[in-house]
Design an enzyme around this catalytic site. Structure first.
Site, PDB file in Angstrom:
ATOM      1  N   LYS A   1      50.737  36.487  44.989  1.00  0.00           N
ATOM      2  CA  LYS A   1      49.845  37.195  44.069  1.00  0.00           C
ATOM      3  C   LYS A   1      50.622  37.786  42.894  1.00  0.00           C
ATOM      4  CE  LYS A   1      46.178  39.168  42.402  1.00  0.00           C
ATOM      5  NZ  LYS A   1      45.395  40.203  43.090  1.00  0.00           N
TER       6      LYS A   1
ATOM      7  N   CYS B   1      46.352  44.548  36.617  1.00  0.00           N
ATOM      8  CA  CYS B   1      47.086  43.458  37.264  1.00  0.00           C
ATOM      9  C   CYS B   1      48.175  42.857  36.383  1.00  0.00           C
ATOM     10  CB  CYS B   1      46.104  42.357  37.686  1.00  0.00           C
ATOM     11  SG  CYS B   1      44.819  42.932  38.810  1.00  0.00           S
TER      12      CYS B   1
END
Length: 447
Positions: free
Chosen positions: A226, A280
């Site tokens: 991720k 993010c």
């Protein structure tokens, strides 16, 4: 029912039969959709959150994440069916559950240094109810190695790792498409502490995800997946921004060049723009930078510098546009369209609008703002005045790709604005139409 020792097909059957309980810690924008999807596939689900109002709403079948399509119905349906309930008591939930999923926010500063207290707090609560055969899964995105750092907390339960299972299955979702993403947009990534736990966790996620599961060799490898996804996007956006600014210097249209180059299957130039925002993409690179000891992730650092520079470049483009109409930036009326970091989402983390507003004011401009998802108080918080029309405006700067900004009435703008300058930081304006109404339209990669 404890899942360790079952094969994935047995787990799927017990899942569909509602024979085990999952506690999902964190009923936010990612946690509530995941809990609702688990419940919709048959599991008994307990949603855990520290916000009593959120818990009350869920218990009444109400969805508090209104920007998530389909979630209203999913919450209402599964609460009514008795498969989904909520509580503020994390220790109690752990005692009831066979699987605990941690999806609380991981807070960071500007350089990606994590404040993991929400994760540690949840781990403490879980340790109070952890039983032999239980599985703990972290879904929150954290620096590689973080999940295993929680083991001493879980072992306060009196159990040793192996008596309980530990896994990481990073969420791969975005606000506005969470249900779609959870149920089949991408395969699920899973790493676990041992083969029996991995087998069980694969069964859990294969039940809800049509694209299946990619098992990793370790928890740390799953965490890296991720993080690397975010770093890839940040670095490639930085490359696009750098090439776009080169195109400006050489009188080229970057988007024209990029679109042609991307017809070659090995070229994937991203979209240049006003900056990279959110929780993010601008944060994950710092996980890599901060964890580096012997290596020096120079490219990752430079990419961060380039992308953080882009709001300043938008101000530079604004100055160029105003110069073309003989207007200095000082005392100009500038309207910033978009306070959020991207279209359709009311989130402000590293929004390009914030440094743009600040710098414009430092140069003596009068700065106004409008965002269809925001309020006058939001504009005031970031130092701008709220304005819903274009009267007296010298230049418009677009910093978020909201649907409303893609459908701007340029004829109306032309009739109301004092100057006719548009700085399109999200590539949403039709250039030929803007030209027809006499606008000077600048964007990253074309001046």
């Amino acid at each position: 029912m404890k899942l360790i020792g079952l094969n994935r097909e047995e787990v799927k059957q017990t899942f569909k039969n509602g024979e085990f309980t999952i506690a999902v810690y964190g009923m936010g924008k990612m946690g509530l959709p995941l809990a609702a999807v688990f419940a919709d596939h048959g599991a008994r689900v307990i949603g855990v959150d520290i916000n009593a109002k959120v818990v009350e709403m869920i218990s009444n079948g109400e969805n508090h994440i209104k920007e998530e399509p389909g979630l209203d119905e999913l919450v209402r349906k599964n609460v009514k069916a008795g498969r989904l309930r909520a509580t503020t008591d994390g220790a109690w939930a752990a005692k009831q559950a066979d699987v605990m999923v941690i999806l609380v926010p991981t807070l960071t500063d500007e350089r990606g240094n994590l404040k993991l207290s929400p994760v540690y707090d949840v781990a403490e609560k879980i340790s109070q109810g952890l039983e032999k055969g239980d599985i703990v899964i972290t879904e929150a995105t954290m620096p590689p190695g973080t999940t295993e750092s929680l083991i001493p907390i879980f072992e306060k339960s009196g159990l040793k790792l192996g008596e309980f299972g530990l896994a990481h299955a990073p969420e791969r979702t975005m606000t506005g498409t969470a249900i779609r993403d959870i149920t089949g947009q991408y395969p699920k990534i899973v790493g676990a502490s041992d083969e029996a736990t991995l087998e069980a966790v694969i069964g859990i996620y294969e039940t809800i995800n049509r694209k299946g599961v990619i098992p990793m060799s370790s928890i740390k490898a799953a965490e890296a997946v991720k993080v690397f996804e975010g770093v890839y996007r940040d670095v490639n956006i930085a490359l696009a921004n750098e090439l776009a600014m080169w195109c400006e210097e050489h009188s080229l249209d970057a988007l024209e060049v990029f679109q042609a180059a991307n017809t070659q299957p090995y070229c994937h130039l991203h979209m240049p723009g006003a900056g990279v925002g959110g929780h993010c993409i601008p944060v994950y690179p710092w996980f890599i930078i901060n964890l580096a000891k012997k290596t020096n992730p120079r490219l990752t650092k430079i990419a961060r510098e380039i992308n953080d520079y882009m709001p300043h470049h938008i101000v530079e483009l604004t100055v160029k546009g105003l110069n073309k109409i003989g207007k200095p930036l000082k005392d100009s009326n500038i309207l910033v369209l978009g306070l959020t970091f991207r279209g359709g989402v009311r989130e402000f983390m590293k929004s390009a609008a914030i440094p743009i507003i600040k710098e414009l004011k430092e140069w003596g401009a009068r700065v106004y703002a409008y965002d269809p998802l925001c309020t006058q108080e939001d504009a005031k918080r970031f130092g701008a005045e709220w304005k819903e029309d274009f009267k007296g405006i010298d230049a418009v700067i677009i910093t978020a790709d909201h649907r409303e900004f893609k459908e701007l009435d340029l004829e109306k703008l032309a009739s109301e604005m004092r100057g006719k300058v548009i700085v399109d930081g999200r590539n949403v304006v039709k250039l030929e139409e803007a030209k027809k109404y006499g606008f000077i339209c600048l964007r990253v990669g074309r001046v």
